[in-house]
Design an enzyme around this catalytic site. Structure first.
Site, PDB file in Angstrom:
ATOM      1  N   PRO A 165       0.687  -1.502  -0.291  1.00  0.00           N
ATOM      2  CG  PRO A 165      -0.052  -1.093   1.997  1.00  0.00           C
ATOM      3  CD  PRO A 165       0.589  -1.881   0.795  1.00  0.00           C
ATOM      4  CG  ASN A 166      -0.217   4.188   0.878  1.00  0.00           C
ATOM      5  OD1 ASN A 166      -1.167   5.400   0.340  1.00  0.00           O
ATOM      6  ND2 ASN A 166      -0.212   4.066   2.837  1.00  0.00           N
TER       7      ASN A 166
ATOM      8  NE  ARG B  32       4.259   6.717   1.277  1.00  0.00           N
ATOM      9  CZ  ARG B  32       4.262   5.432   1.557  1.00  0.00           C
ATOM     10  NH1 ARG B  32       5.104   4.219   1.228  1.00  0.00           N
ATOM     11  NH2 ARG B  32       4.167   5.457   3.133  1.00  0.00           N
TER      12      ARG B  32
ATOM     13  CE1 TYR C  66       8.808   5.157   2.412  1.00  0.00           C
ATOM     14  CE2 TYR C  66       7.285   7.357   2.624  1.00  0.00           C
ATOM     15  CZ  TYR C  66       8.353   5.817   3.329  1.00  0.00           C
ATOM     16  OH  TYR C  66       7.349   5.151   4.378  1.00  0.00           O
TER      17      TYR C  66
ATOM     18  CG  ASN D 123       8.823  -1.870   0.450  1.00  0.00           C
ATOM     19  OD1 ASN D 123       7.765  -2.386   1.184  1.00  0.00           O
ATOM     20  ND2 ASN D 123       8.668  -1.530   0.097  1.00  0.00           N
TER      21      ASN D 123
ATOM     22  CD  GLU E  90       9.690  -7.385   5.240  1.00  0.00           C
ATOM     23  OE1 GLU E  90       8.671  -8.571   5.127  1.00  0.00           O
ATOM     24  OE2 GLU E  90       9.880  -6.913   5.917  1.00  0.00           O
TER      25      GLU E  90
ATOM     26  CG  HIS F 124      10.997  -2.225   4.313  1.00  0.00           C
ATOM     27  ND1 HIS F 124       9.933  -1.811   4.358  1.00  0.00           N
ATOM     28  CD2 HIS F 124      11.475  -3.472   5.110  1.00  0.00           C
ATOM     29  CE1 HIS F 124       8.980  -3.552   4.759  1.00  0.00           C
ATOM     30  NE2 HIS F 124      10.314  -4.116   5.449  1.00  0.00           N
TER      31      HIS F 124
ATOM     32  NE  ARG G 190      10.295   5.750   7.869  1.00  0.00           N
ATOM     33  CZ  ARG G 190       9.581   5.796   7.795  1.00  0.00           C
ATOM     34  NH1 ARG G 190       9.558   5.153   6.234  1.00  0.00           N
ATOM     35  NH2 ARG G 190       8.261   6.412   7.372  1.00  0.00           N
TER      36      ARG G 190
HETATM   37  C1  DQA Z   1       8.285   1.043   3.497  1.00  0.00           C
HETATM   38  C2  DQA Z   1       8.403   1.140   5.254  1.00  0.00           C
HETATM   39  C3  DQA Z   1       6.842   1.511   5.639  1.00  0.00           C
HETATM   40  O1  DQA Z   1       7.142   1.665   7.159  1.00  0.00           O
HETATM   41  C4  DQA Z   1       6.188   2.164   5.229  1.00  0.00           C
HETATM   42  O2  DQA Z   1       5.128   1.618   5.576  1.00  0.00           O
HETATM   43  C5  DQA Z   1       6.081   2.411   3.783  1.00  0.00           C
HETATM   44  C6  DQA Z   1       7.013   2.062   3.286  1.00  0.00           C
HETATM   45  C7  DQA Z   1       9.337   1.911   2.485  1.00  0.00           C
HETATM   46  O3  DQA Z   1      10.013   1.012   1.299  1.00  0.00           O
HETATM   47  O4  DQA Z   1      10.355   1.919   3.589  1.00  0.00           O
HETATM   48  O5  DQA Z   1       4.878   2.425   2.989  1.00  0.00           O
HETATM   49  O6  DQA Z   1       7.679  -0.161   3.410  1.00  0.00           O
END
Ligand code: DQA
Length: 145
Positions: free
Chosen positions: A9-10, A17, A22, A73, A97, A99, A106
């Site tokens: 998501p997102n 965002r 990011y 991710n 995984e 990120h 964080r």
């Molecule tokens: C994320 C880190 C997550 O905590 C966050 O909710 C994201 C992006 C990252 O790629 O840094 O949506 O997965």
């Protein structure tokens, strides 16, 4: 090698965002970056993004007996979804995984990942390059089989 890349998501909001976290590159830039690496390495890859937990689970299940490996991710679902972790475990495919940001530095609620427990490695805080590291690691593992 057949690779499934999943973004949660997102992730489609990259570039819009929280650019201070990011960056300014967009989701389309990320897709292009992943495709370029896969082309160079002769990897057949499918890239999937969803904002819905069930759709991500369905996609992981669909990869059973089809894909050789998964880069994921799970975004915020990393910190909440036992169901996605179970799905990764169910299909028995090697997964890494990724990120973009360093979740270890964080907020406390981001420090724990359910999904990382079922992945062979987590790459965190390396931006787009984290996807490259994950892809190359899985390619190496598959080639050695
Ligand atoms: C994320 C880190 C997550 O905590 C966050 O909710 C994201 C992006 C990252 O790629 O840094 O949506 O997965």
């Amino acid at each position: 090698m057949k690779l499934l890349v999943i973004n949660g998501p997102n992730m489609n909001m990259l570039g819009i965002r929280e650019p201070e976290i990011y960056g300014h590159a967009t989701y389309a830039d990320l897709v292009r970056y992943i495709k370029d690496i896969c082309t160079q390495k002769n990897i057949q890859c499918e890239i999937f993004q969803s904002n819905h937990e069930g759709d991500i689970i369905d996609k992981i299940q669909d990869a059973y007996m089809i894909s050789d490996a998964i880069v994921i991710n799970p975004a915020a679902y990393s910190h909440t979804s036992i169901a996605i972790a179970d799905a990764i475990k169910s299909v028995g495919l090697p997964a890494v995984e990724v990120h973009l940001s360093d979740i270890t530095k964080r907020e406390d609620f981001r420090k724990h990942s359910y999904t990382a427990n079922v992945c062979i490695k987590t790459v965190t805080g390396k931006g787009f390059d984290g996807y490259k590291e994950a892809i190359l690691l899985l390619k190496d593992a598959i080639d050695r089989c």
